[in-house]
Design a protein around this motif. Sequence first.
Motif, PDB file in Angstrom:
ATOM      1  N   PHE A   1       0.820  -1.212   0.000  1.00  0.00           N
ATOM      2  CA  PHE A   1       0.000   0.000   0.000  1.00  0.00           C
ATOM      3  C   PHE A   1       0.858   1.269   0.000  1.00  0.00           C
ATOM      4  O   PHE A   1       0.418   2.329   0.436  1.00  0.00           O
ATOM      5  CB  PHE A   1      -0.951   0.021   1.203  1.00  0.00           C
ATOM      6  CG  PHE A   1      -1.797  -1.217   1.323  1.00  0.00           C
ATOM      7  CD1 PHE A   1      -2.845  -1.434   0.445  1.00  0.00           C
ATOM      8  CD2 PHE A   1      -1.540  -2.166   2.296  1.00  0.00           C
ATOM      9  CE1 PHE A   1      -3.624  -2.579   0.542  1.00  0.00           C
ATOM     10  CE2 PHE A   1      -2.322  -3.308   2.404  1.00  0.00           C
ATOM     11  CZ  PHE A   1      -3.365  -3.506   1.524  1.00  0.00           C
ATOM     12  N   GLY A   2       2.080   1.156  -0.492  1.00  0.00           N
ATOM     13  CA  GLY A   2       3.014   2.276  -0.492  1.00  0.00           C
ATOM     14  C   GLY A   2       4.386   1.779  -0.105  1.00  0.00           C
ATOM     15  O   GLY A   2       4.658   0.583  -0.102  1.00  0.00           O
ATOM     16  N   GLY A   3       5.257   2.723   0.230  1.00  0.00           N
ATOM     17  CA  GLY A   3       6.615   2.315   0.587  1.00  0.00           C
ATOM     18  C   GLY A   3       7.494   2.211  -0.641  1.00  0.00           C
ATOM     19  O   GLY A   3       7.505   3.116  -1.477  1.00  0.00           O
ATOM     20  N   SER A   4       8.207   1.103  -0.776  1.00  0.00           N
ATOM     21  CA  SER A   4       9.222   0.991  -1.818  1.00  0.00           C
ATOM     22  C   SER A   4       9.034  -0.226  -2.708  1.00  0.00           C
ATOM     23  O   SER A   4       8.421  -1.229  -2.313  1.00  0.00           O
ATOM     24  CB  SER A   4      10.616   0.910  -1.191  1.00  0.00           C
ATOM     25  OG  SER A   4      10.956   2.108  -0.556  1.00  0.00           O
ATOM     26  N   ALA A   5       9.606  -0.106  -3.898  1.00  0.00           N
ATOM     27  CA  ALA A   5       9.829  -1.241  -4.780  1.00  0.00           C
ATOM     28  C   ALA A   5      11.333  -1.446  -4.890  1.00  0.00           C
ATOM     29  O   ALA A   5      12.120  -0.546  -4.587  1.00  0.00           O
ATOM     30  CB  ALA A   5       9.224  -0.995  -6.153  1.00  0.00           C
TER      31      ALA A   5
END
Length: 372
Positions: free
Chosen positions: A325-329
């Motif tokens: 739901f967000g953060g990093s790839a």
Amino acid sequence: MRVIEAFRESFGVEPEGVWHAPGRVNLIGEHTDYNDGFVLPFAVPWGVTAAVAPREDDVVRLRSLQAGEPQTVETLGRAEGWARYAVGVFWALREAGHPVRGADLVIDGDVPQGAGLSSSAALEVVVGTALNDLYGLGLTKMEIALAAQRAENDFVGMPCGIMDQAASALGEEGKALFMDCRSLGTRTIPFDLAQHGLQLLIINTGVHHELADGQYARRRQDCENAAKHLGVDALRDVTDLAGALGRLSGDERRRTQHVVTENHRVEALIGLLRAGAVREIGALLNASHLSLRDQYEVSCAELDVAVESAVRGGARGARMTGGGFGGSAIALVADDRVEAVRESVTRAYGERGWAAPEIYPATPAAGARRLR
């Protein structure tokens, strides 16, 4: 060291010591930890540093160089905001019967904001490591990680698995950490991308959708319900996936498909690393992302665009990492394609009117330790 200077300024004395615990990025094995499955994280170069001195009473005084007003906690149940993660570790250690009293702490963190690199686990683990040393508790690194997890589960109220805390406590420079989350057995896996002409880029979207925590708990409940319906202790025990899927429907079916196949992807990726076929792990990263997006349903538009545009720009593979739901790839990229990937991702975000994500390489770093 500014954390020492801040400690002197805040409390008028010298700290007893300074400790550091890193955040983590998960290479593969997402949402498998609380299903007794397999994970492959590594500690990152950013984390939380704490200057600490013990007290002779049970008061905990905390100051964060990134947060607002300092907090003084006399009753452990009354901490607020970020301080809950630190105070929860005092609570968890006392609940386990350890002779832990109060302490003064100044916290300094450099984990990129909104990156989903588990600054909360780093905070818990650095406090646990400091208290273990200061009070001579004799805990192993895994026991510190378990106390930190209990703090987050039972004091903060976030039903996380053990992966984040274990990666922070047990990480080693240049290595990923394979962990069986049922037995808590671990082994390190060499992960030196530079010798293969590769980099692992973190694409920090900087977004965090508010539904994340409640949805995380719901996903865990889906998995527990599915395991109960299948008559197994945890989804890790499913050996006949086709048969299991035939007995399930809806969310439970989708969650089961992700967890079982993700465990296999962890094992497959380790096999490729051991064979020296590091460039070939990209396909597993891609498959993991599709499963997280479609079966576990924890991705979001920003993560999907980051992954798709990274691959379009030449990444050998990419996926979302962390709770979702967000953060990093993360993206596995050959050295000569790094700029092309950066440009592709930045352009894709610009076309949608989104702020450009931060993009930086991550290499495995050392776990929790005393600095001085």
